[in-house]
Design a protein around this motif. Structure first.
Motif, short mmCIF file in Angstrom:
data_model
loop_
_atom_site.label_atom_id
_atom_site.label_comp_id
_atom_site.label_asym_id
_atom_site.label_seq_id
_atom_site.Cartn_x
_atom_site.Cartn_y
_atom_site.Cartn_z
N UNK A 1 91.14 91.65 -35.89
CA UNK A 1 90.15 91.19 -34.89
C UNK A 1 89.97 92.26 -33.81
N UNK B 1 86.56 94.33 -32.83
CA UNK B 1 86.06 94.40 -31.45
C UNK B 1 85.76 95.84 -31.07
N UNK B 2 86.64 96.76 -31.49
CA UNK B 2 86.43 98.17 -31.12
C UNK B 2 85.24 98.75 -31.87
N UNK B 3 85.00 98.31 -33.09
CA UNK B 3 83.87 98.82 -33.86
C UNK B 3 82.54 98.28 -33.36
N UNK B 4 82.53 96.99 -33.02
CA UNK B 4 81.26 96.33 -32.74
C UNK B 4 80.95 96.15 -31.26
N UNK B 5 81.91 96.41 -30.38
CA UNK B 5 81.64 96.38 -28.95
C UNK B 5 81.06 95.06 -28.47
N UNK C 1 80.54 91.91 -30.49
CA UNK C 1 81.69 91.07 -30.78
C UNK C 1 81.88 90.10 -29.61
N UNK C 2 80.97 89.16 -29.54
CA UNK C 2 80.95 88.20 -28.43
C UNK C 2 82.12 87.22 -28.54
N UNK C 3 82.37 86.43 -27.48
CA UNK C 3 83.42 85.41 -27.57
C UNK C 3 83.21 84.47 -28.77
N UNK C 4 81.96 84.09 -29.03
CA UNK C 4 81.67 83.20 -30.15
C UNK C 4 82.00 83.84 -31.48
N UNK D 1 84.13 86.31 -31.88
CA UNK D 1 85.60 86.43 -31.93
C UNK D 1 86.21 85.11 -32.40
N UNK D 2 85.69 83.99 -31.84
CA UNK D 2 86.25 82.67 -32.19
C UNK D 2 86.15 82.42 -33.69
#
Lengths: 147, 141
Positions: free
Chosen positions: A112, A116-120, A123-126, A128-129
């Motif tokens: 995860x 996040x590092x790839x998509x910046x 990669x919203x909270x939603x 990520x969830x």
């Protein structure tokens, strides 16, 4: 049984389509071995794991990472039946590999973070969830056949 | 606990956050509440759907405390003692929640720093934040 909404499935599959499985797999496994060095216990025969750069550049780490993440891709095709999809792999990890299921959770979390590092910002909270739910589901499925 | 190199990496990342405590903190809390809804049980005073102002205010407070920890990496126990008392006597956040917060913290860092979020930074911050969590829960019993 874990259930994914249509929104969650979209969040997962749309991102997955843009992931370079070979690169991300190597990175995920490499970061696991660096950040949580005790996980190296399963990879005595991988050669040089003596430093962060040795680990990240290690060809066996990259190859195995690719293998692991490719199998993860199968999870994404079978989100409605993760336990069924991972039954055989679960038996393997218990009976032959003797891997503590906690390691699946650690690897999922590292994955995860890499996404996040790839998509910046994408990669919203939603998003990520949805992904945390998926990695948790995969970890549970992999632990399901343990006895 | 933290080597000199690890401390340098913690400080290096903090330099990128300093000045943005409120917005980082707000995003951290939003991710925590979205990904792990049960954590909202500790924030009743913010309501079921905390608004941006509430998240910014509380987020800033939390990140400023992290900043204190960064300034005192060689003596976390003394520097965080009042916060440890607060967590033990008043807040009593179950220790299992700290790894959830740490995961969200790493995701915030990774999504903002992207390619600059090296494996060494991730390792140092994971170790550092885990150390902070240990100190904050040490007086629980």
């Amino acid at each position: 049984m874990v259930h994914f909404s249509a929104e969650e499935k979209t969040a997962i599959t749309s991102l997955w389509g843009k992931v370079n499985v070979e690169e991300a797999g190597g990175e995920a496994l490499g970061r696991l071995l660096v950040v949580y060095p005790w996980t190296q216990r399963f990879f005595d025969n991988f050669g040089n794991l003596s430093s962060a750069s040795a680990i990240m550049g290690n060809p066996k780490v990259k190859a195995h990472g690719k293998k692991v993440l490719t199998s993860f891709g199968d999870a994404i095709k079978n989100m409605d039946n993760l336990k069924g999809a991972f039954a055989k792999l679960s038996e393997l990890h218990c009976d032959k590999l003797h891997v503590d299921p906690e390691n699946f959770r650690l690897l999922g979390n590292v994955l995860v973070i890499i996404l996040a590092s790839h998509f910046g910002k994408e990669f919203t909270p939603g998003v990520q969830a949805a992904w945390q739910k998926l990695v948790a589901g995969v970890a549970t499925a992999l632990a399901h056949k343990y006895h | 606990m933290l080597s000199a190199q690890e401390r340098a990496r913690v400080a290096q990342v903090w330099d990128l956050i300093a000045g943005h405590e409120a917005s980082f903190g707000a995003e951290l809390l939003l991710r925590l509440f979205t990904v792990y809804p049960s954590t909202k049980s500790y924030f009743k005073h913010l309501g079921f759907c905390p608004d941006e102002t509430q998240l910014l205010t509380h987020g800033q407070r939390m990140l400023e405390a992290v900043g204190v920890a960064v300034q005192h990496m060689d003596n976390l126990r003394a520097a965080l003692s009042p916060l440890a008392d607060l967590h033990a006597q008043v807040l009593r956040v179950d220790p299992s929640n700290f790894p959830l917060l740490i995961q969200c913290f790493q995701v915030v860092l990774a999504s903002h720093l992207q390619g600059e979020f090296t494996v060494e930074m991730q390792a140092a911050w994971d170790k550092f934040l885990t150390g902070v969590a240990v100190v904050l829960t040490e007086k629980y019993r």
